[in-house]
Design a protein around this motif. Structure first.
Motif, PDB file in Angstrom:
ATOM      1  N   GLY A 127       0.814  -1.198   0.000  1.00 17.83           N
ATOM      2  CA  GLY A 127       0.000   0.000   0.000  1.00 17.83           C
ATOM      3  C   GLY A 127       0.852   1.253   0.000  1.00 17.83           C
ATOM      4  O   GLY A 127       1.806   1.375   0.770  1.00 17.83           O
ATOM      5  N   LEU A 128       0.529   2.183  -0.883  1.00 15.64           N
ATOM      6  CA  LEU A 128       1.251   3.449  -0.991  1.00 15.64           C
ATOM      7  C   LEU A 128       0.257   4.590  -0.808  1.00 15.64           C
ATOM      8  O   LEU A 128      -0.707   4.705  -1.572  1.00 15.64           O
ATOM      9  CB  LEU A 128       1.930   3.572  -2.357  1.00 15.64           C
ATOM     10  N   GLU A 129       0.481   5.415   0.200  1.00 11.77           N
ATOM     11  CA  GLU A 129      -0.376   6.576   0.425  1.00 11.77           C
ATOM     12  C   GLU A 129       0.277   7.786  -0.231  1.00 11.77           C
ATOM     13  O   GLU A 129       1.306   8.277   0.236  1.00 11.77           O
ATOM     14  CB  GLU A 129      -0.567   6.826   1.920  1.00 11.77           C
ATOM     15  N   ILE A 130      -0.301   8.257  -1.313  1.00  9.63           N
ATOM     16  CA  ILE A 130       0.293   9.327  -2.113  1.00  9.63           C
ATOM     17  C   ILE A 130      -0.718  10.447  -2.300  1.00  9.63           C
ATOM     18  O   ILE A 130      -1.813  10.220  -2.835  1.00  9.63           O
ATOM     19  CB  ILE A 130       0.733   8.815  -3.504  1.00  9.63           C
ATOM     20  N   ASP A 131      -0.348  11.631  -1.874  1.00  8.48           N
ATOM     21  CA  ASP A 131      -1.129  12.822  -2.180  1.00  8.48           C
ATOM     22  C   ASP A 131      -0.294  13.678  -3.111  1.00  8.48           C
ATOM     23  O   ASP A 131       0.766  14.178  -2.725  1.00  8.48           O
ATOM     24  CB  ASP A 131      -1.464  13.607  -0.905  1.00  8.48           C
ATOM     25  N   ALA A 132      -0.761  13.835  -4.352  1.00  6.21           N
ATOM     26  CA  ALA A 132       0.033  14.565  -5.338  1.00  6.21           C
ATOM     27  C   ALA A 132       0.128  16.045  -4.992  1.00  6.21           C
ATOM     28  O   ALA A 132       1.163  16.672  -5.177  1.00  6.21           O
ATOM     29  CB  ALA A 132      -0.567  14.396  -6.732  1.00  6.21           C
ATOM     30  N   ALA A 200       7.382  14.802   1.812  1.00  3.08           N
ATOM     31  CA  ALA A 200       6.287  14.536   2.746  1.00  3.08           C
ATOM     32  C   ALA A 200       5.682  13.153   2.495  1.00  3.08           C
ATOM     33  O   ALA A 200       5.388  12.409   3.443  1.00  3.08           O
ATOM     34  CB  ALA A 200       5.220  15.617   2.616  1.00  3.08           C
ATOM     35  N   ASN A 201       5.519  12.783   1.233  1.00  2.00           N
ATOM     36  CA  ASN A 201       4.986  11.462   0.916  1.00  2.00           C
ATOM     37  C   ASN A 201       5.921  10.349   1.376  1.00  2.00           C
ATOM     38  O   ASN A 201       5.468   9.295   1.841  1.00  2.00           O
ATOM     39  CB  ASN A 201       4.737  11.343  -0.594  1.00  2.00           C
ATOM     40  N   ALA A 202       7.225  10.558   1.259  1.00  2.00           N
ATOM     41  CA  ALA A 202       8.187   9.557   1.741  1.00  2.00           C
ATOM     42  C   ALA A 202       8.043   9.360   3.247  1.00  2.00           C
ATOM     43  O   ALA A 202       8.097   8.232   3.747  1.00  2.00           O
ATOM     44  CB  ALA A 202       9.611   9.981   1.388  1.00  2.00           C
ATOM     45  N   ALA A 203       7.844  10.463   3.968  1.00  4.52           N
ATOM     46  CA  ALA A 203       7.661  10.364   5.424  1.00  4.52           C
ATOM     47  C   ALA A 203       6.374   9.621   5.753  1.00  4.52           C
ATOM     48  O   ALA A 203       6.351   8.752   6.647  1.00  4.52           O
ATOM     49  CB  ALA A 203       7.653  11.761   6.038  1.00  4.52           C
TER      50      ALA A 203
END
Length: 299
Positions: A127-132, A200-203
């Protein structure tokens, strides 16, 4: 006081796929961001498609100058000048709009979703949580899905020791590689806002210790050179910069390494491959998603 979001101007052409590259060069000059997309008019994936080229500018573009440039390109290409539409787009919260329009995406073993999604990823998926946010790349575009599918294929081989993602946008590809192999990842973008988003996405995805986000135009950042060579390089940009950066990619690719190229139409594949073949690279595998090609190449 609620935030104020500035208006932008959108330039739009309906174009033939073979003319996308030349007309894209015009939009590159008059717009700050350029994108292209396809609409399947029949809904049956039968090739009945219409292609659009869009550019966005924070200042009103000079319509007469844009038309003159389009006419010059059309004359060289031997095609008719496509109708140009320029409209002012009211300022909106594009981050919020992105969240509303971004459903979960499955690509191989990867399950990509925004922070607004409250479900559970499928069992055994990553699962990857990504907000562009202000960066390109939330996973819904065919080029990003193609790269994730390529990464899924590469995961069946030996782990990669070092990964570079050029033009990373939201950082989704580098984050996926870091989650998969727990290896060092360098991710770059020319836009400082995108670099902040990817960090921020990496964190959020718990890979900050493996992830370095850099501002860079192509391969110019000193941090890229310090960490070279790379076992895997992602470059999901557009056909013209892919060709331009081919020598830099080859110089930074480790012996036995592979690269994943995307952001190109199927019709642009031959030109992109030719520029990399001149650097001693060969095609290993190609993927096609909705008319967009993803190329896995190596030495």
């Amino acid at each position: 006081m609620p935030p104020v979001f500035p208006d932008v101007w959108r330039l739009r052409l309906t174009v033939d796929p073979d003319s996308l590259g030349p007309f894209e060069a015009v939009f590159d000059h008059y717009a700050e961001a350029v994108t292209m997309f396809m609409e399947d008019r029949s809904g049956m994936s039968d090739g009945d498609c219409q292609w659009f080229l869009e550019g966005f500018s924070r200042t009103p573009p000079d319509r007469a100058a844009v038309l003159a440039a389009l006419e010059a390109i059309a004359t060289v290409q031997g095609v008719a000048v496509p109708p140009l539409a320029i409209e002012r787009v009211p300022g909106v919260d594009w981050v919020l709009a992105n969240l509303r329009d971004f459903p979960p995406i499955e690509a191989g073993r990867f399950f990509v979703h925004g922070s607004h999604w409250r479900g559970q990823p499928p069992v055994a998926s990553i699962g990857l949580e990504i907000d562009a946010g202000t960066a390109f790349g939330s996973g819904e575009h065919a080029t990003t899905r193609g790269c994730l599918l390529a990464l899924d294929l590469l995961a069946r081989r030996r782990p990669r020791r070092r990964v570079l993602d050029v033009g990373a946008g939201s950082g989704i590809l580098g984050i996926a590689a870091a989650r998969l192999w727990h290896c060092p990842v360098v991710a770059t973008d020319i836009d400082p806002a995108a670099v902040r988003v990817m960090a921020a996405n990496a964190a959020h995805n718990r890979v900050r210790a493996h992830f370095t986000a850099l501002v860079s135009d192509g391969y110019r950042a000193p941090g890229i050179v310090r960490c070279a060579p790379y076992d895997l390089i992602f470059s999901n940009i557009l056909a013209r910069p892919l060709c331009r950066f081919a020598p830099d990619l080859a110089a930074n690719l480790a012996p036995g390494g592979v690269a994943v190229l995307s952001g190109l139409l199927e019709s642009q594949e031959r030109r992109v491959m030719a520029s990399h073949e001149r650097q001693g690279l060969r095609l290993i595998r190609r993927l096609l998603v909705d008319g967009w090609a993803t190329l896995i190449i190596g030495r």
